[in-house]
Every structure is written in C-alpha cells, then in structure tokens.
Design an enzyme around this catalytic site. Structure first.
Site, PDB file in Angstrom:
ATOM      1  N   TRP A  31       0.855  -1.180   0.000  1.00  0.00           N
ATOM      2  CA  TRP A  31       0.000   0.000   0.000  1.00  0.00           C
ATOM      3  C   TRP A  31       0.895   1.235   0.000  1.00  0.00           C
ATOM      4  CZ3 TRP A  31      -5.005  -0.122  -0.950  1.00  0.00           C
ATOM      5  CH2 TRP A  31      -5.757   1.040  -0.738  1.00  0.00           C
ATOM      6  N   PHE A  66      -1.016  -2.851   8.155  1.00  0.00           N
ATOM      7  CA  PHE A  66      -1.613  -3.663   9.210  1.00  0.00           C
ATOM      8  C   PHE A  66      -0.999  -5.062   9.252  1.00  0.00           C
ATOM      9  CE2 PHE A  66      -4.864  -6.399  11.102  1.00  0.00           C
ATOM     10  CZ  PHE A  66      -5.144  -5.706  12.271  1.00  0.00           C
ATOM     11  N   GLU A  94      -9.867  10.859   6.083  1.00  0.00           N
ATOM     12  CA  GLU A  94     -10.973  11.589   6.688  1.00  0.00           C
ATOM     13  C   GLU A  94     -11.653  10.823   7.812  1.00  0.00           C
ATOM     14  OE1 GLU A  94     -13.593  12.692   3.519  1.00  0.00           O
ATOM     15  OE2 GLU A  94     -12.060  13.849   2.492  1.00  0.00           O
ATOM     16  N   THR A  95     -11.229   9.571   8.048  1.00  0.00           N
ATOM     17  CA  THR A  95     -11.872   8.765   9.083  1.00  0.00           C
ATOM     18  C   THR A  95     -10.865   8.351  10.142  1.00  0.00           C
ATOM     19  OG1 THR A  95     -11.425   6.632   8.020  1.00  0.00           O
ATOM     20  CG2 THR A  95     -13.412   7.825   7.300  1.00  0.00           C
ATOM     21  N   HIS A  97      -9.844   5.465  10.674  1.00  0.00           N
ATOM     22  CA  HIS A  97      -9.103   4.301  10.199  1.00  0.00           C
ATOM     23  C   HIS A  97      -7.598   4.482  10.414  1.00  0.00           C
ATOM     24  CE1 HIS A  97      -7.264   1.769   6.965  1.00  0.00           C
ATOM     25  NE2 HIS A  97      -8.117   0.890   7.478  1.00  0.00           N
TER      26      HIS A  97
END
Length: 162
Positions: A31, A66, A94-95, A97
C-alpha cells in the site's frame, strides 16, 4: 522524527557493529507503493553501505501496513533472522481508520520485538499528506528507510555490548 534540525538519513556512528554475517528481513507494505519502495531502497542501500551481504537481506511484501506485525512475527521466529525491518506508509484520511491502523501496527511490531528478543523496527511513515510521505521517503527530510536500517544495526550493536 524529521524536522528542519534533523534529517532522517543522518546518523551517528555510535553502536555500529560489524553486520557482515547478520541476516535482515525487510517487510514492505504494498500500500502506497511509491513511498514504500523508496523506503526499501533507502534501507537496502544503508544495510549494504554498513557491510551487510546482499544475500543476507531478504525482502518480503505484505498487502498493507496492518499486516506488517504478522509477517514480522513469522520472520522473527526464524533463528537465522537477526533483525526485522518493517516498512510502510499510512496517510491520514478523513476517518479514524488511520488512528486504528497506526496504533495496531505500532503495538504489534513492539510486541513481536519483545516476544522474540530481537530488533523489529518500526519504519512506518504516518504523514498527513502524500507530499509529506514523499519528503520522508528520500525527499527533503531524508529517508525513513535509512533510519530504520541504522536503528536495526544499532540495536544489534547494543545487544552485542550487553
């Protein structure tokens, strides 16, 4: 942490030991690949520059940051691995997470290091923006991969002293 006063690629020679026979596992998150591949390049070159043998640097990929903790545990369990370097990048969104992932990865990597009594290094960027990540993956603030590799080497040196 990179600041105007500290570049991630700068380091002192304290606790730098002979790593010619040491074996390093480097785990790279897929990622944010542009960033993580640059982190790997920095870590790899630093290990080579400090005396590691190419055949003793083993690279593995995981889907995201993760998954670094689980892969680190599998690799740290191998007796022939002297240190594990975990490289990833989680960019603020924006979260919440971001908070959950960063917290879980930091704790996971720490726990693996303590469980196996060997250096397992947190080379994970946690920037607010893509540009901040690039600045810390070979840009104006140096390369967190360099810092992660030097940290692994210094921890091996400290272990030898103790």
């Amino acid at each position: 942490m990179a600041t105007k006063l500290k570049n991630l690629s700068d380091h002192s020679a304290k606790n730098i030991s002979n790593i010619g026979k040491k074996k390093f596992a480097v785990i790279v998150s897929e990622w944010n690949e542009e960033v993580t591949e640059s982190l790997f390049s920095g870590a790899y070159q630093t290990l080579i520059d400090q005396g590691a043998q190419k055949e003793n640097i083993i690279k593995h990929y995981v889907p995201g940051s993760f998954e670094l903790s689980m892969a680190a545990q599998w690799l740290a369990a191998k007796k022939e691995i002297d240190a594990v370097i975990c490289l990833g990048c989680v960019i603020q969104g924006e979260t919440k997470h971001f908070d959950f992932i960063c917290d879980a990865v930091a704790h996971g990597i720490t726990n693996v290091s303590l469980k196996y009594n060997k250096p397992v290094i947190f080379g994970v960027l946690t920037p607010n923006t893509q540009q901040q990540a690039l600045d810390r993956a070979g840009g104006k603030h140096g390369n967190k991969g360099d810092e992660a590799a030097i940290t692994a080497i210094k921890m091996l040196g400290l272990a030898e002293q103790l």
